[in-house]
Write a protein that holds these residues in place. Sequence first.
Motif, PDB file in Angstrom:
ATOM      1  N   ALA A 177       0.865  -1.183   0.000  1.00 14.37           N
ATOM      2  CA  ALA A 177       0.000   0.000   0.000  1.00 14.37           C
ATOM      3  C   ALA A 177       0.891   1.218   0.000  1.00 14.37           C
ATOM      4  O   ALA A 177       1.843   1.288   0.774  1.00 14.37           O
ATOM      5  CB  ALA A 177      -0.904  -0.007   1.225  1.00 14.37           C
ATOM      6  N   ALA A 178       0.601   2.154  -0.897  1.00 11.85           N
ATOM      7  CA  ALA A 178       1.399   3.375  -0.972  1.00 11.85           C
ATOM      8  C   ALA A 178       0.471   4.577  -0.873  1.00 11.85           C
ATOM      9  O   ALA A 178      -0.363   4.785  -1.740  1.00 11.85           O
ATOM     10  CB  ALA A 178       2.191   3.416  -2.268  1.00 11.85           C
ATOM     11  N   GLY A 179       0.611   5.302   0.210  1.00 19.81           N
ATOM     12  CA  GLY A 179      -0.189   6.519   0.383  1.00 19.81           C
ATOM     13  C   GLY A 179      -1.672   6.262   0.442  1.00 19.81           C
ATOM     14  O   GLY A 179      -2.484   7.140   0.159  1.00 19.81           O
ATOM     15  N   GLY A 208      -4.026   7.224  -2.845  1.00 17.18           N
ATOM     16  CA  GLY A 208      -3.040   6.154  -2.746  1.00 17.18           C
ATOM     17  C   GLY A 208      -3.305   4.956  -3.641  1.00 17.18           C
ATOM     18  O   GLY A 208      -4.274   4.925  -4.397  1.00 17.18           O
ATOM     19  N   GLU A 209      -2.413   3.992  -3.540  1.00 19.12           N
ATOM     20  CA  GLU A 209      -2.501   2.816  -4.382  1.00 19.12           C
ATOM     21  C   GLU A 209      -2.363   1.555  -3.558  1.00 19.12           C
ATOM     22  O   GLU A 209      -1.659   1.537  -2.547  1.00 19.12           O
ATOM     23  CB  GLU A 209      -1.371   2.835  -5.425  1.00 19.12           C
ATOM     24  CG  GLU A 209      -1.680   3.707  -6.615  1.00 19.12           C
ATOM     25  CD  GLU A 209      -0.409   4.146  -7.313  1.00 19.12           C
ATOM     26  OE1 GLU A 209       0.595   3.415  -7.215  1.00 19.12           O
ATOM     27  OE2 GLU A 209      -0.454   5.219  -7.936  1.00 19.12           O
ATOM     28  N   LEU A 210      -3.040   0.525  -4.007  1.00 23.07           N
ATOM     29  CA  LEU A 210      -2.978  -0.759  -3.326  1.00 23.07           C
ATOM     30  C   LEU A 210      -2.586  -1.803  -4.357  1.00 23.07           C
ATOM     31  O   LEU A 210      -3.195  -1.896  -5.427  1.00 23.07           O
ATOM     32  CB  LEU A 210      -4.337  -1.093  -2.717  1.00 23.07           C
ATOM     33  CG  LEU A 210      -4.423  -2.415  -1.956  1.00 23.07           C
ATOM     34  CD1 LEU A 210      -3.569  -2.361  -0.707  1.00 23.07           C
ATOM     35  CD2 LEU A 210      -5.869  -2.703  -1.581  1.00 23.07           C
ATOM     36  N   ILE A 224     -10.885 -10.037  -2.466  1.00 23.60           N
ATOM     37  CA  ILE A 224     -11.059 -11.453  -2.126  1.00 23.60           C
ATOM     38  C   ILE A 224     -10.491 -12.329  -3.234  1.00 23.60           C
ATOM     39  O   ILE A 224      -9.796 -13.307  -2.980  1.00 23.60           O
ATOM     40  CB  ILE A 224     -12.553 -11.776  -1.885  1.00 23.60           C
ATOM     41  CG1 ILE A 224     -13.044 -11.113  -0.605  1.00 23.60           C
ATOM     42  CG2 ILE A 224     -12.758 -13.291  -1.789  1.00 23.60           C
ATOM     43  CD1 ILE A 224     -14.541 -11.194  -0.414  1.00 23.60           C
ATOM     44  N   SER A 225     -10.761 -11.933  -4.484  1.00 25.18           N
ATOM     45  CA  SER A 225     -10.275 -12.768  -5.590  1.00 25.18           C
ATOM     46  C   SER A 225      -8.749 -12.743  -5.659  1.00 25.18           C
ATOM     47  O   SER A 225      -8.145 -13.653  -6.202  1.00 25.18           O
ATOM     48  CB  SER A 225     -10.887 -12.297  -6.910  1.00 25.18           C
ATOM     49  OG  SER A 225     -10.368 -11.030  -7.243  1.00 25.18           O
ATOM     50  N   ARG A 226      -8.111 -11.696  -5.093  1.00 28.80           N
ATOM     51  CA  ARG A 226      -6.652 -11.672  -5.044  1.00 28.80           C
ATOM     52  C   ARG A 226      -6.124 -12.373  -3.801  1.00 28.80           C
ATOM     53  O   ARG A 226      -4.923 -12.403  -3.570  1.00 28.80           O
ATOM     54  CB  ARG A 226      -6.135 -10.224  -5.021  1.00 28.80           C
ATOM     55  CG  ARG A 226      -6.611  -9.391  -6.158  1.00 28.80           C
ATOM     56  CD  ARG A 226      -5.676  -9.524  -7.363  1.00 28.80           C
ATOM     57  NE  ARG A 226      -6.325  -9.044  -8.552  1.00 28.80           N
ATOM     58  CZ  ARG A 226      -6.419  -7.750  -8.865  1.00 28.80           C
ATOM     59  NH1 ARG A 226      -5.882  -6.857  -8.096  1.00 28.80           N
ATOM     60  NH2 ARG A 226      -7.053  -7.373  -9.948  1.00 28.80           N
ATOM     61  N   LYS A 253      -0.244  -7.048  -8.459  1.00 23.70           N
ATOM     62  CA  LYS A 253      -1.185  -6.406  -9.378  1.00 23.70           C
ATOM     63  C   LYS A 253      -1.951  -5.299  -8.664  1.00 23.70           C
ATOM     64  O   LYS A 253      -2.398  -5.500  -7.533  1.00 23.70           O
ATOM     65  CB  LYS A 253      -2.179  -7.438  -9.918  1.00 23.70           C
ATOM     66  CG  LYS A 253      -1.547  -8.386 -10.916  1.00 23.70           C
ATOM     67  CD  LYS A 253      -2.569  -9.396 -11.394  1.00 23.70           C
ATOM     68  CE  LYS A 253      -1.877 -10.642 -11.936  1.00 23.70           C
ATOM     69  NZ  LYS A 253      -2.536 -11.864 -11.547  1.00 23.70           N
ATOM     70  N   PRO A 254      -2.100  -4.160  -9.316  1.00 22.74           N
ATOM     71  CA  PRO A 254      -2.820  -3.057  -8.666  1.00 22.74           C
ATOM     72  C   PRO A 254      -4.310  -3.372  -8.534  1.00 22.74           C
ATOM     73  O   PRO A 254      -4.899  -4.034  -9.387  1.00 22.74           O
ATOM     74  CB  PRO A 254      -2.586  -1.874  -9.600  1.00 22.74           C
ATOM     75  CG  PRO A 254      -2.262  -2.480 -10.920  1.00 22.74           C
ATOM     76  CD  PRO A 254      -1.602  -3.790 -10.648  1.00 22.74           C
TER      77      PRO A 254
END
Lengths: 376, 511
Positions: B272-274, B320-322, B339-341, B327-328
């Motif tokens: 997790a970024a920001g 931010g990004e997860l 959940i699928s990830r 994979k994003p």
Amino acid sequence: MTALARIRQRDWRSLTRQQLFWPLLILVALLLFNLPFTPNFFSVGVRNGHLYGSLVSILYFGTVPILVALGMTLVIATGGIDLSVGAVMAISGAIACRLISHAADQNSVSLVLEAMGLALLASLAAGLFNGLMVARAGVQPIVATLILMVAGRGIAQLITSGFILTELSKPYGVLGGYAATVPTGVFIVVGFVAVAAVLTRRTALGLLVESVGGNAEASRLAGVRAQRIKVMVYLFCALCAGVAGLWNSSSLGGADANNAGLWIELDAILAVVIGGTPLTGGRFSISGTVVGALILQTLKTTIFTIGIPAQANMVFEAVVVIIICLLQSTDFRRRVARLLRPGAARGRPVGPAGPAAPDQRPAQAAVSPESVEIPS
Amino acid sequence: MAEDFPVLRMTGISKQFPAVRALSGVDFRLYPGEVHALLGENGAGKSTLIKVLTGVYELDEGTVELDGAPVRITSPHHAQQLGISTVYQEVNLCPNLTVAENIFLGRERTSGPVVRWRRTRREAATLVAAFGLEIDVSAQLGSYPLAIQQLVAIVRAVDLNRADGAAGTKVLILDEPTSSLDQDEVEVLFGVIRRLKSAGVAVLFVSHFLDQIYRICDRMTVLRNGRMVGEHMVADLDRVGLVRLMLGRELQQLEELREHDRTATGETVLHAAGLGRRGSIAPFDLDISAGEVVGLAGLLGSGRTELARLVFGADQADSGELTVGGKPVSRRAGPQATISRGIAFCPENRRAEGLIPDLTVRENIILAMQAARGWARPIPRETADRLVARYIAALDIRPADPEATAGSLSGGNQQKVLLARWILTSPKLLVLDEPTRGIDVGAKAEIQKLVVSLAGDGVSVLYISAELDEVLRLSDSIGVLRDRTLVARLTNGPDLTADQIMQTIARGAQS
């Protein structure tokens, strides 16, 4: 009390706890109630090449309430409600009758099939609207479907141009008539109930519907596509209403946008509730709904056959429905039982008094350590 | 002021609920003209004490004295008449009415049947001005921010007393008044509190924001597990001492489970970024590798749950990004995508957000797996029965009846049902929010063991608990949260102690 009597009591209790027990009992009682008034109530004969009799007429006119209540069951199971079913019936009937009555050859089978297909497509469009309003837009179901309940009848009137459309199509008449001496509606209902039962109990749809109705947020967090499930049940409900609308117009030989399916939503909701599906959503019972709808239809037939004056119909029906609802309430039954047996009111055990009381205490004590919660 | 006679003295207060002893022998004093903080973690008994004081609950044992005279407070209305007013976290006013109408709701200024609106507004304006507020009393309450609404609630509560009883407000209870306010709004509220204080009102301030407590309060009482564990002048107890009092240290060290040599070497499962959400948690960075147990420590309301919900996608991040498994994940995707990830989430509030109480244990256990498969591919009944039976046995769920209604199970068993639900989906990252809260000691240990064995199998775990010892025992590294910010990431090891974590909680980032 002898051991035998005790076993019998336990059997009786597990029987009365069956979800279908009380609805079925009420249905049978209601049917038997007719016997003194109409001695030939249970006789079934053949007239004009098809079955004839009070029971047949209950099944015949039961088509619409059972179909609509079937769709309503799934909607209610998700915690929703669909008030627009009557309007969807009117739209569906109006579209079919308009297409058929304006055609040159009303007896063309392909024309009838095309008309029915378009009518059902329109019904599905109505269901999609309801579903999207509820699931996507987050409008409360009662409000979202109220829109089509009112507007839908207007749309049906636009389709019929405000007239009562009549059609004389023979193939279309089969739908609301008889096939192989049995009311066609019976086949339709059996087909739809079977499809619904298979869809919900053989696939995971039933579980997901009950899970969404039981706790929508928890279902979302478990990865259930709650929105999609909701759209699906509104689509199915509208399809049922659409078929009911076709049957209705075929049976009457025309479409009356003002009166087709009027108040059917209330009957359907009542049938669902009598059948044991709570309005709060969650667990649902398709067979319960079918029995519930049959109870309501039997009641209407009964009112007709025992000759209640027309102006007292509504009041009589209301009184019986109140009695049915009270009978369904466990709390009410317990109170009545207590009134009937003054001894039981003071909580005296029915069995041998000595060993019964100490028996109960350890049982309770055994449960409590399990449920003790220690705050962190 | 502390030399004065206490306006309120509660002695030996006990309150027993069917399953829990919420308060046992708590003493509590409140002096006029002081701001007194009531502190404690969830389940410590704060809200029970307040409810006893406001007449919502009847006390089992103990005495309450108001101005030296013993009283039995029988109802909230009675408390109000005695001069004890309460303003709750959620404003209990009508946002569709005007400020003036709200202040005088139920005691409108009337002559005969006619409401004298002008007089109502004039008196309301005077009152509001007396509190140093500049607001238009004829505007709708709902048009003001929550802070102002809360202040209006205070104005109403204080004035209610002056009107009803001769005594006026003696005690004003503010139950988490600042939890939804921003910095400026808190200042305005504090201004009002100081004003009341100088008027001799005893203010009982419940909050979990330590900074605020150190700024506004004079004295504090700390509760833990239903007992009073300390009463101190704020000036005499530093933050570390306070945090230690609140969290408590279990004397017997449960040392066996610490397995720090299990260094996670796997690839990054979650990045997790920001990632952040306004009003919920400040943007944070977080990496979790395969097989790693990351604990989250922090006081109640520090943003532990909020962080977990963002990681799972239960709430939508607004910045931010997860990245999960390289994979994003779209910020708007929601739980199905995570959940699928391979992310699983046991929420803190398991009854409201986890369990479907009406469904059976079996149905609850297979729910997530079934949802992932879609409705058209049902899990065959035999497979489901076999899996459910296996997990009921493995987790020792009682009663061991797959057809039992999930809602009828005890808290610990409900938690195990939820764990079984997620383990069934073979997750890569298991997010557990307070998995052991409110469950009995045996189940607690079992769940902790389960976490360790899952991590041994390469499953990453994000573990949230209010109990520091638990976090310390299980985690490879510990994220510390404070005031809705992830302030530090500490690597666990023999050197890391609960004291250091407490200091980090109290002081903020320093590592």
